[in-house]
Scaffold this active site. Structure first.
Site, mmCIF file in Angstrom:
data_model
loop_
_atom_site.group_PDB
_atom_site.id
_atom_site.type_symbol
_atom_site.label_atom_id
_atom_site.label_comp_id
_atom_site.label_asym_id
_atom_site.label_seq_id
_atom_site.Cartn_x
_atom_site.Cartn_y
_atom_site.Cartn_z
ATOM 1 N N ARG A 81 -8.185 3.568 11.735
ATOM 2 C CA ARG A 81 -7.526 2.475 12.454
ATOM 3 C C ARG A 81 -7.896 2.446 13.936
ATOM 4 O O ARG A 81 -7.971 1.367 14.527
ATOM 5 C CB ARG A 81 -6.013 2.565 12.270
ATOM 6 C CG ARG A 81 -5.594 2.146 10.864
ATOM 7 C CD ARG A 81 -4.104 2.273 10.659
ATOM 8 N NE ARG A 81 -3.700 1.677 9.393
ATOM 9 C CZ ARG A 81 -2.455 1.660 8.933
ATOM 10 N NH1 ARG A 81 -1.485 2.203 9.654
ATOM 11 N NH2 ARG A 81 -2.176 1.093 7.777
ATOM 12 N N GLY A 118 -3.035 2.293 1.132
ATOM 13 C CA GLY A 118 -3.113 3.701 1.560
ATOM 14 C C GLY A 118 -3.854 4.655 0.648
ATOM 15 O O GLY A 118 -4.920 5.150 0.996
ATOM 16 N N LYS A 173 3.197 3.444 -10.446
ATOM 17 C CA LYS A 173 4.299 2.677 -11.021
ATOM 18 C C LYS A 173 4.075 1.179 -11.118
ATOM 19 O O LYS A 173 3.656 0.544 -10.163
ATOM 20 C CB LYS A 173 5.550 2.917 -10.180
ATOM 21 C CG LYS A 173 6.121 4.307 -10.368
ATOM 22 C CD LYS A 173 7.390 4.453 -9.568
ATOM 23 C CE LYS A 173 8.135 5.711 -9.979
ATOM 24 N NZ LYS A 173 9.347 5.862 -9.177
ATOM 25 N N GLY A 229 0.535 -1.426 3.423
ATOM 26 C CA GLY A 229 1.527 -2.412 2.980
ATOM 27 C C GLY A 229 1.077 -3.854 3.159
ATOM 28 O O GLY A 229 1.352 -4.706 2.304
HETATM 29 C C1 3PG Z 1 1.499 0.757 8.138
HETATM 30 O O1 3PG Z 1 1.137 1.911 8.370
HETATM 31 O O2 3PG Z 1 1.697 0.335 6.986
HETATM 32 C C2 3PG Z 1 1.643 -0.189 9.284
HETATM 33 O O3 3PG Z 1 1.302 0.426 10.494
HETATM 34 C C3 3PG Z 1 3.033 -0.748 9.343
HETATM 35 O O4 3PG Z 1 3.963 0.287 9.482
HETATM 36 P P1 3PG Z 1 5.380 0.150 8.787
HETATM 37 O O5 3PG Z 1 5.171 0.226 7.320
HETATM 38 O O6 3PG Z 1 6.211 1.274 9.338
HETATM 39 O O7 3PG Z 1 5.942 -1.203 9.194
HETATM 40 MG MG MG Z 2 3.667 0.668 5.705
#
Ligand code: 3PG
Ligand code: MG
Length: 399
Positions: free
Chosen positions: A40, A357, A200, A380
């Site tokens: 990132r 992720g 899941k 996310g």
């Molecule tokens: C992440 O790592 O998914 C983003 O930086 C957003 O973070 P958050 O899920 O804590 O909002």
């Molecule tokens: Mg997140």
């Protein structure tokens, strides 16, 4: 999300001598204070460099973790040095996000210099998109650039609110993400294949529902596949399985059939009696799992089947591993399919996009991430995009 022409980019911004508030995602994974993956940070360097080289004053806004109020353990102070060393020039740090201390630090900036402000989430008004907090941030800049695609699913002050207060532009990382994702799902070359794995079904229901309507082939892998196999009446033994979601799985299969989307499930599996690396294992057809066994990976026939389908596809979108890839040898299916996708991409036969992720970790583990057309920086936000949801941070940047 639509074509990038729907957004202003740095091409449209006159940044010279301007105070440019740049929202970046510096929410990098750490272990005992050490950064374990700097993707990132690397991803936002082009935007920082470009604004700096054009004589803009770069003011970086970012969050780190999920603090409840001020939390020194989640200060961005150490990250300023991490950005500086990769950027090859100093990055000043202000121990405040708004107010006099932040304003004084901004006032000292010369054209081309870079400043990082403290964690935006230290103020609870950030996540509430509070108008007073947005106004206090807006005071610090003349222009707003959002380069934080990975946080675009949050309608926070620094990711959404600011875009309505200052002339707003997509940064280069944001732009590349939007362009790559549009090519993969909005106007893709067909056939389009989606690979969805992970533990899941329950966490990916909306995603599966959206994908069956958009893609030609949906490959289901990982623990999720067990729920679909069980819904077909197969005995999955002690495998991870959401038996209560059998009806839901059948509904997804029905929706796929109606939409002309072919669902591809494993035909064989690597099973073991224990969930641990190098556990005694055997390969069986999906009808042959014993009551005391659990499926830890897709088998070689499943891999061959998926790779054959992959060769017929022009585009692939990937989220989630096929098996327990963190435990050898149950990484085999994920590694084999990822390598095949990377090879086809290299031959110019496939456009491959991945995100989320654990997906990036799995592709890195397979040594295949570099071979993909594009690997998203988002977790996310990538999932919400796959669910077909508008991302507030992206929407706010529309012309
Ligand atoms: C992440 O790592 O998914 C983003 O930086 C957003 O973070 P958050 O899920 O804590 O909002
Ligand atoms: Mg997140």
């Amino acid at each position: 999300m639509t074509a990038p022409s729907a957004f202003r980019t740095l091409d449209d911004a006159d940044v010279a001598n301007k105070r440019v508030l740049v929202r970046v995602d510096l929410n990098v994974p750490t272990d005992a204070g050490r950064i374990t993956d700097d993707t990132r940070i690397q991803a936002v360097l082009p935007t920082i460099r470009e604004i700096s080289e054009k004589g803009g004053k770069v003011i970086l806004l970012a969050h780190f973790g999920r603090p409840k109020g001020v939390d020194p353990k989640l200060s961005l102070a150490p990250i300023a040095g991490e950005v500086a060393s990769r950027l090859g020039k100093p990055v000043a740090f202000a121990p405040a996000t708004i107010g006099e201390v932040a304003e004084a630090a901004v006032a000292k900036l010369q054209p081309g210099e870079v400043l990082l402000l403290e964690n935006t989430r230290f103020d609870p008004r950030e996540e509430k998109n509070d108008p007073d907090f947005v106004a206090a941030l807006a005071k610090l800049g003349d222009l707003y650039v959002n380069d934080a695609f990975a946080t675009a699913h949050r309608a926070h002050a620094s990711t959404e609110g600011l875009a309505h207060h200052l002339p707003a532009y997509a940064g280069r990382c944001m732009q590349v993400e939007i362009e790559a994702l549009a090519k993969a799902l909005e106007a893709p070359e067909r056939p389009v294949m989606a690979v969805v794995g992970g533990a899941k079904v329950s966490s990916k229901l909306e995603l599966l529902g959206n994908l069956v309507a958009k893609v030609d082939l949906l490959v289901i892998g990982g623990g999720m596949a067990n729920t679909f196999l069980a819904a077909e009446g197969k005995d999955v033994g002690k495998s991870l399985c959401e038996h209560d979601l059998a009806d839901t799985a059948r509904e997804i299969v029905g929706k796929a059939a109606a939409a002309g989307c072919e669902i591809v499930l494993p035909v064989d599996a690597v099973v073991a009696r224990e969930f641990k690396a190098h556990a005694d294992n055997r390969t069986v057809g999906v009808d042959g799992v014993a009551a005391d066994e659990m499926i830890l990976d897709a088998g070689p026939a499943s891999v061959a089947n998926v790779v054959a389908k992959l060769k017929t596809a022009k585009t692939v979108v990937w989220n989630g591993p096929f098996g327990a890839f963190e435990l050898a040898p149950f990484d085999a299916a994920t590694v084999a399919v990822a390598k095949a996708a990377a090879a086809l991409t290299g031959e110019g036969k496939l456009l491959s996009v991945a995100g989320g992720g654990d997906t990036v970790a799995a592709l890195n583990h397979a040594g295949a991430a570099e071979g993909f057309t594009y690997v998203s920086t988002a977790g996310g936000a990538f999932l919400e995009w796959l669910e077909g949801k508008p991302l507030p941070g992206v929407e706010a940047l529309r012309r």
